[in-house]
Design an enzyme around this catalytic site. Sequence first.
Site, PDB file in Angstrom:
ATOM      1  N   HIS A  37      -2.073 -17.211  -1.708  1.00 22.01           N
ATOM      2  CA  HIS A  37      -2.311 -16.060  -0.660  1.00 22.01           C
ATOM      3  C   HIS A  37      -1.533 -15.031  -1.325  1.00 22.01           C
ATOM      4  O   HIS A  37      -2.053 -13.781  -1.208  1.00 22.01           O
ATOM      5  CB  HIS A  37      -1.580 -16.394   0.465  1.00 22.01           C
ATOM      6  CG  HIS A  37      -2.226 -17.769   1.253  1.00 22.01           C
ATOM      7  ND1 HIS A  37      -1.494 -19.008   1.429  1.00 22.01           N
ATOM      8  CD2 HIS A  37      -3.397 -17.883   1.741  1.00 22.01           C
ATOM      9  CE1 HIS A  37      -2.430 -19.672   2.287  1.00 22.01           C
ATOM     10  NE2 HIS A  37      -3.642 -18.961   2.204  1.00 22.01           N
ATOM     11  N   ASP A 150     -11.889 -22.077  -2.289  1.00 25.99           N
ATOM     12  CA  ASP A 150     -12.938 -22.301  -1.332  1.00 25.99           C
ATOM     13  C   ASP A 150     -14.187 -21.822  -1.718  1.00 25.99           C
ATOM     14  O   ASP A 150     -14.668 -20.783  -1.099  1.00 25.99           O
ATOM     15  CB  ASP A 150     -12.460 -21.841   0.032  1.00 25.99           C
ATOM     16  CG  ASP A 150     -10.937 -22.674   0.296  1.00 25.99           C
ATOM     17  OD1 ASP A 150     -11.227 -23.793   0.628  1.00 25.99           O
ATOM     18  OD2 ASP A 150     -10.062 -21.898   0.906  1.00 25.99           O
ATOM     19  N   SER A 185      -2.593 -25.129  -2.167  1.00 24.56           N
ATOM     20  CA  SER A 185      -3.141 -25.405  -1.037  1.00 24.56           C
ATOM     21  C   SER A 185      -2.162 -25.467   0.173  1.00 24.56           C
ATOM     22  O   SER A 185      -1.052 -26.240  -0.268  1.00 24.56           O
ATOM     23  CB  SER A 185      -4.242 -26.519  -1.083  1.00 24.56           C
ATOM     24  OG  SER A 185      -4.421 -26.893   0.397  1.00 24.56           O
TER      25      SER A 185
HETATM   26  O1  PAF Z   1      -9.704 -19.727   4.018  1.00 23.37           O
HETATM   27  C1  PAF Z   1      -9.176 -20.131   5.034  1.00 23.37           C
HETATM   28  O2  PAF Z   1      -7.992 -20.058   5.191  1.00 23.37           O
HETATM   29  C2  PAF Z   1      -9.865 -19.850   6.374  1.00 23.37           C
HETATM   30  O3  PAF Z   1     -11.002 -20.516   6.567  1.00 23.37           O
HETATM   31  C3  PAF Z   1     -10.308 -18.287   6.948  1.00 23.37           C
HETATM   32  C4  PAF Z   1     -11.262 -17.675   5.632  1.00 23.37           C
HETATM   33  C5  PAF Z   1      -8.867 -17.544   7.042  1.00 23.37           C
HETATM   34  C6  PAF Z   1     -10.746 -18.412   8.378  1.00 23.37           C
HETATM   35  O4  PAF Z   1     -10.206 -18.741   9.210  1.00 23.37           O
END
Ligand code: PAF
Length: 286
Positions: A37, A150, A185
């Site tokens: 992130h 993802d 993750s």
């Molecule tokens: O990838 C994620 O963490 C979730 O699927 C998202 C895109 C924030 C939607 O809830």
Amino acid sequence: MKILTTVQEVREKVKEWQGAGLRVGLVPTMGYLHEGHASLINKACSQNDRVIVSDFVNPIQFGPGEDLDAYPRDIEHDRKIAQDAGADCIFHPNADEMYGPNFSSFVDMTGLTEELCGKRRPVHFRGVCTVVSKLFNIVTPDMAYFGEKDAQQLAVIRHMVQDLNFAVKIIGCPIIREADGLAKSSRNAYLTLEERRAATILHAALSGAEDAMRGGECQVAVITGMIRNTIESQPLARVDYIEIVDSKSVQSVSDITADVLIAIAVYIGKIRLIDNFTWKVQAGGI
Ligand code: PAF
């Protein structure tokens, strides 16, 4: 750094920024932030004047029996990571703020969402498309950032943005890995020590496939067989799926003649992990 909890607060903040001609980036997350992130936030900060991180465990993308209640949450940990990575604020609504008592409108997609993870998680992408559409409408970002881990989600969101004419540019960011190759993750937090060690099998299997492809292997059955053998050599691992699909349409291919996504989902004990890589035919690899 400020944590905004209501739609109105976010709208006011963004109005102020956009009124001053500032470019706004959005990093949608479900919290429990990690370096993956942080890399999305860093990228967003390099391309925008202001960056909002949404931090919301979206109940409608979890099916019955999935890990909604267990999903790790720690807003103070998230505040620190988002702030260190350069974000300007976090949008952290509760479920009532996002889904009022009479909520009954959903964004659904056929085709792309029925492949790979969609086969196993039938309500998942409807939940993702709905919450991401809401976030786009609330934040009205210029750009939004999603991880390539993802890969199907990224393809679905790009497709939705095109279909529904959202005025946002979608930026995909590379997978961030642990030193031993495991893709970062939030769900890695569920793994016991033994499972954590076993989880390296996902990356090992994909690296083996990539080596074979570099060596000229292009038969889908051979490559998937190699990946399966490697994963099945790990007693704690159980294959959910191994698929080689066209990287744009996410439809299965039998030979590799265009860019493909090699995507896997594997249970380590009870924890389902995903990983992938993209093979670019022109470039002869990733
Ligand atoms: O990838 C994620 O963490 C979730 O699927 C998202 C895109 C924030 C939607 O809830």
